[in-house]
Scaffold this active site. Sequence first.
Site, mmCIF file in Angstrom:
data_model
loop_
_atom_site.group_PDB
_atom_site.id
_atom_site.type_symbol
_atom_site.label_atom_id
_atom_site.label_comp_id
_atom_site.label_asym_id
_atom_site.label_seq_id
_atom_site.Cartn_x
_atom_site.Cartn_y
_atom_site.Cartn_z
ATOM 1 N N LYS A 37 0.865 -1.206 0.000
ATOM 2 C CA LYS A 37 0.000 0.000 0.000
ATOM 3 C C LYS A 37 0.888 1.238 0.000
ATOM 4 O O LYS A 37 0.702 2.139 -0.812
ATOM 5 C CB LYS A 37 -0.873 0.003 1.240
ATOM 6 C CG LYS A 37 -1.479 1.343 1.601
ATOM 7 C CD LYS A 37 -2.404 1.289 2.797
ATOM 8 C CE LYS A 37 -1.708 1.428 4.106
ATOM 9 N NZ LYS A 37 -1.309 2.806 4.469
ATOM 10 N N ASN A 38 1.867 1.255 0.920
ATOM 11 C CA ASN A 38 2.639 2.478 1.121
ATOM 12 C C ASN A 38 3.585 2.769 -0.032
ATOM 13 O O ASN A 38 3.929 3.925 -0.286
ATOM 14 C CB ASN A 38 3.369 2.423 2.461
ATOM 15 C CG ASN A 38 2.365 2.417 3.611
ATOM 16 O OD1 ASN A 38 1.188 2.716 3.418
ATOM 17 N ND2 ASN A 38 2.814 2.038 4.786
ATOM 18 N N CYS A 137 -4.761 12.297 12.245
ATOM 19 C CA CYS A 137 -5.586 11.108 12.027
ATOM 20 C C CYS A 137 -5.622 10.329 13.340
ATOM 21 O O CYS A 137 -5.149 10.780 14.368
ATOM 22 C CB CYS A 137 -5.011 10.263 10.903
ATOM 23 S SG CYS A 137 -3.589 9.335 11.433
ATOM 24 N N ARG A 142 0.613 14.228 12.907
ATOM 25 C CA ARG A 142 1.068 13.978 11.525
ATOM 26 C C ARG A 142 1.106 15.255 10.680
ATOM 27 O O ARG A 142 0.349 15.422 9.724
ATOM 28 C CB ARG A 142 0.180 12.901 10.895
ATOM 29 C CG ARG A 142 0.202 11.635 11.731
ATOM 30 C CD ARG A 142 -0.482 10.475 11.088
ATOM 31 N NE ARG A 142 0.358 9.913 10.025
ATOM 32 C CZ ARG A 142 -0.067 8.901 9.273
ATOM 33 N NH1 ARG A 142 -1.260 8.424 9.455
ATOM 34 N NH2 ARG A 142 0.701 8.406 8.333
ATOM 35 N N ASP A 340 4.109 0.067 12.136
ATOM 36 C CA ASP A 340 2.822 -0.437 11.644
ATOM 37 C C ASP A 340 2.572 -1.880 12.045
ATOM 38 O O ASP A 340 1.455 -2.368 11.938
ATOM 39 C CB ASP A 340 2.754 -0.339 10.109
ATOM 40 C CG ASP A 340 2.866 1.083 9.653
ATOM 41 O OD1 ASP A 340 3.269 1.305 8.499
ATOM 42 O OD2 ASP A 340 2.586 1.985 10.455
ATOM 43 N N ARG A 432 -8.867 -0.053 4.427
ATOM 44 C CA ARG A 432 -7.912 0.891 3.827
ATOM 45 C C ARG A 432 -6.641 0.170 3.393
ATOM 46 O O ARG A 432 -5.987 0.575 2.435
ATOM 47 C CB ARG A 432 -7.505 1.972 4.838
ATOM 48 C CG ARG A 432 -8.580 2.942 5.216
ATOM 49 C CD ARG A 432 -8.050 4.061 6.079
ATOM 50 N NE ARG A 432 -6.947 4.778 5.434
ATOM 51 C CZ ARG A 432 -6.493 5.950 5.862
ATOM 52 N NH1 ARG A 432 -7.024 6.519 6.931
ATOM 53 N NH2 ARG A 432 -5.508 6.568 5.245
HETATM 54 C C1 EPZ Z 1 4.155 6.461 6.327
HETATM 55 O O1 EPZ Z 1 3.383 7.512 6.880
HETATM 56 C C2 EPZ Z 1 3.210 5.289 6.206
HETATM 57 N N1 EPZ Z 1 2.092 5.638 5.341
HETATM 58 C C3 EPZ Z 1 2.691 4.913 7.589
HETATM 59 O O2 EPZ Z 1 1.906 3.737 7.431
HETATM 60 C C4 EPZ Z 1 3.879 4.573 8.489
HETATM 61 O O3 EPZ Z 1 3.409 4.337 9.794
HETATM 62 C C5 EPZ Z 1 4.857 5.755 8.526
HETATM 63 O O4 EPZ Z 1 5.254 6.105 7.173
HETATM 64 C C6 EPZ Z 1 6.114 5.430 9.326
HETATM 65 O O5 EPZ Z 1 6.724 4.307 8.803
HETATM 66 C C7 EPZ Z 1 2.310 5.700 4.018
HETATM 67 O O6 EPZ Z 1 3.404 5.478 3.530
HETATM 68 C C8 EPZ Z 1 1.115 6.040 3.173
HETATM 69 P P1 EPZ Z 1 6.168 9.810 8.539
HETATM 70 P P2 EPZ Z 1 3.981 9.027 6.915
HETATM 71 O O7 EPZ Z 1 6.171 11.026 7.700
HETATM 72 O O8 EPZ Z 1 4.793 9.236 5.724
HETATM 73 C C9 EPZ Z 1 5.988 13.165 11.932
HETATM 74 C C10 EPZ Z 1 0.064 2.325 7.743
HETATM 75 O O9 EPZ Z 1 -0.448 1.802 8.739
HETATM 76 N N2 EPZ Z 1 6.098 14.120 10.824
HETATM 77 O O10 EPZ Z 1 7.352 8.914 8.535
HETATM 78 O O11 EPZ Z 1 2.860 9.946 7.176
HETATM 79 C C11 EPZ Z 1 4.646 12.459 11.926
HETATM 80 O O12 EPZ Z 1 3.722 13.236 12.661
HETATM 81 C C12 EPZ Z 1 0.509 3.781 7.794
HETATM 82 O O13 EPZ Z 1 0.246 1.752 6.634
HETATM 83 C C13 EPZ Z 1 6.225 15.472 11.143
HETATM 84 O O14 EPZ Z 1 6.234 15.855 12.307
HETATM 85 O O15 EPZ Z 1 4.893 8.912 8.202
HETATM 86 C C14 EPZ Z 1 4.934 11.140 12.583
HETATM 87 O O16 EPZ Z 1 4.830 11.275 13.978
HETATM 88 C C15 EPZ Z 1 0.233 4.409 9.146
HETATM 89 N N3 EPZ Z 1 6.335 16.377 10.126
HETATM 90 C C16 EPZ Z 1 6.389 10.859 12.198
HETATM 91 O O17 EPZ Z 1 6.926 12.103 11.721
HETATM 92 C C17 EPZ Z 1 6.328 15.977 8.812
HETATM 93 O O18 EPZ Z 1 6.441 16.837 7.916
HETATM 94 C C18 EPZ Z 1 6.545 9.817 11.109
HETATM 95 O O19 EPZ Z 1 5.806 10.268 10.026
HETATM 96 C C19 EPZ Z 1 6.189 14.603 8.523
HETATM 97 C C20 EPZ Z 1 6.089 13.685 9.547
#
Ligand code: EPZ
Length: 465
Positions: A37-38, A137, A142, A340, A432
């Site tokens: 998915k990701n 979410c 996020r 995850d 999802r």
């Molecule tokens: C991706 O989300 C995945 N989703 C998530 O999978 C996964 O949990 C996550 O990466 C971590 O591995 C997709 O790829 C669609 P991040 P993403 O940016 O990119 C903070 C699932 O269950 N952050 O690595 O949104 C954020 O709040 C989903 O399949 C900022 O603060 O994750 C979070 O606490 C859930 N500012 C942390 O970083 C930013 O600009 C990690 O977020 C971006 C992120």
Amino acid sequence: MEINADETSSRGDQDLEKILVTGGQRLDGEVRVSGSKNSALALMAASLCAEGVTTLENVPNIGDIHVMIEMMSKMGCATRWSGEHRLEVEVDTSNLDLKSHSAELVELVQKMRASFTILGPLLARLGEAQVALPGGCAIGTRSVDFHIKGLQAMGAEVYVEHGFVIAKTEKLKGAHIFLDFPSVGATNHLLSTAVLAEGKTIIENAAQEPEISDLARFLSSMGAKIKGAGTHRIEVEGVKRLKPVRHAVIPDRIEAATYAIAGAMTGGNVLVKNVVADHLLPVILKLRESGARVEVEGPTLRLVDNARTTPPLSALRVSMEGRARAVNLTAAPHPGFPTDTHPVFAAMLAVAEGTSVITETVYDRRFRYCSELQRMGANTRVSGQTAVIDGVDRLTGAQVSAPDLRGGAALVLAGLIAQGETEITQLQYIDRGYEAFVQKLLNMGANIERFDTAAILARPALSFA
Ligand code: EPZ
């Protein structure tokens, strides 16, 4: 407790859909993992970097993909399934229109934050773009500040107005970017933008998840010049144009982990097919630490560079004799234990021998599933980013509600081992990210059934002993 169908008719349809699991069946047999998915979501966004038809193979048929398809269609990108898992995305810049459906686009980005990563590629192609600011979410705030800072470093003017992130630039230029946190989304987004920026971009403290390497492989085949994907430092030499390609999405390592854990915790013996073993090393090693037998049938990736060569496919043979042992988990950015997978692993730890401690370092609100597990008799205590789980002898079936995608999967797995019947609602979360979740578990012997709205309204009263 009696639940009469007519009592439920007043609630929204989502409340009506439910999964009913009767625990006690071990899982045996095999399951084929779908595409990631990701990764697929990142690849769909990056397809905007090239004019023409991009063909993605092994795309999972799940809710988040449908949202992304709807989003891209509303922007003027024709998308069509040309096979059960083959998705074609046609990008014709003259058709791209970000303003006409802004209300619907807002709703879609709020639904699925990954769609935010279309901003950079559109900015690189059109010189200006706008996308709704994604909301928080179920698992945390996020924000997207790293994304915005990275685009600004590449010379874009980026500001928020009326809930939209608006970006403009004469020309994107390469930059030396440092990510405060190895954000997967920000790394994907900035990588997919830097490939069309003039000059050299370096992304420091980049995310190293396998999905980044899959994206790098995709962009490189389009003509991008990328080094270091899959490491903490990615270097990009921008090019003027990229061409559309055909690309196979890597298997979904989180889905694979879900079925491996389900096989172990039910004391079964399952073959999880179509995996990249190297993407699952943290999960394989933790499962072994908890007492499961996990054998890799086929090659492991260590032999090839993940970002240049399509990783070889293997299968995991997973079984467990007796009760799982408690283990401690720290969910962290790759190559750490994947955040995850922590909720589904917790479902097994709920009945493990001993006390386990789970520490979550990625999200600020990922333990909401624990209160639902408690309704099934789990003994969990959550404090901030840590959950302490004292293994109990058995869980008992209950009515529970999925708090988010992976928490929902954890509740279904808990139902597989609970005494009696468990009813899981709010299935839209599970849909999802898991393709044919119930069917795949049924095929391995689970006593599980899904009731959609019509079936429930037509059914006699359900009764829970
Ligand atoms: C991706 O989300 C995945 N989703 C998530 O999978 C996964 O949990 C996550 O990466 C971590 O591995 C997709 O790829 C669609 P991040 P993403 O940016 O990119 C903070 C699932 O269950 N952050 O690595 O949104 C954020 O709040 C989903 O399949 C900022 O603060 O994750 C979070 O606490 C859930 N500012 C942390 O970083 C930013 O600009 C990690 O977020 C971006 C992120």
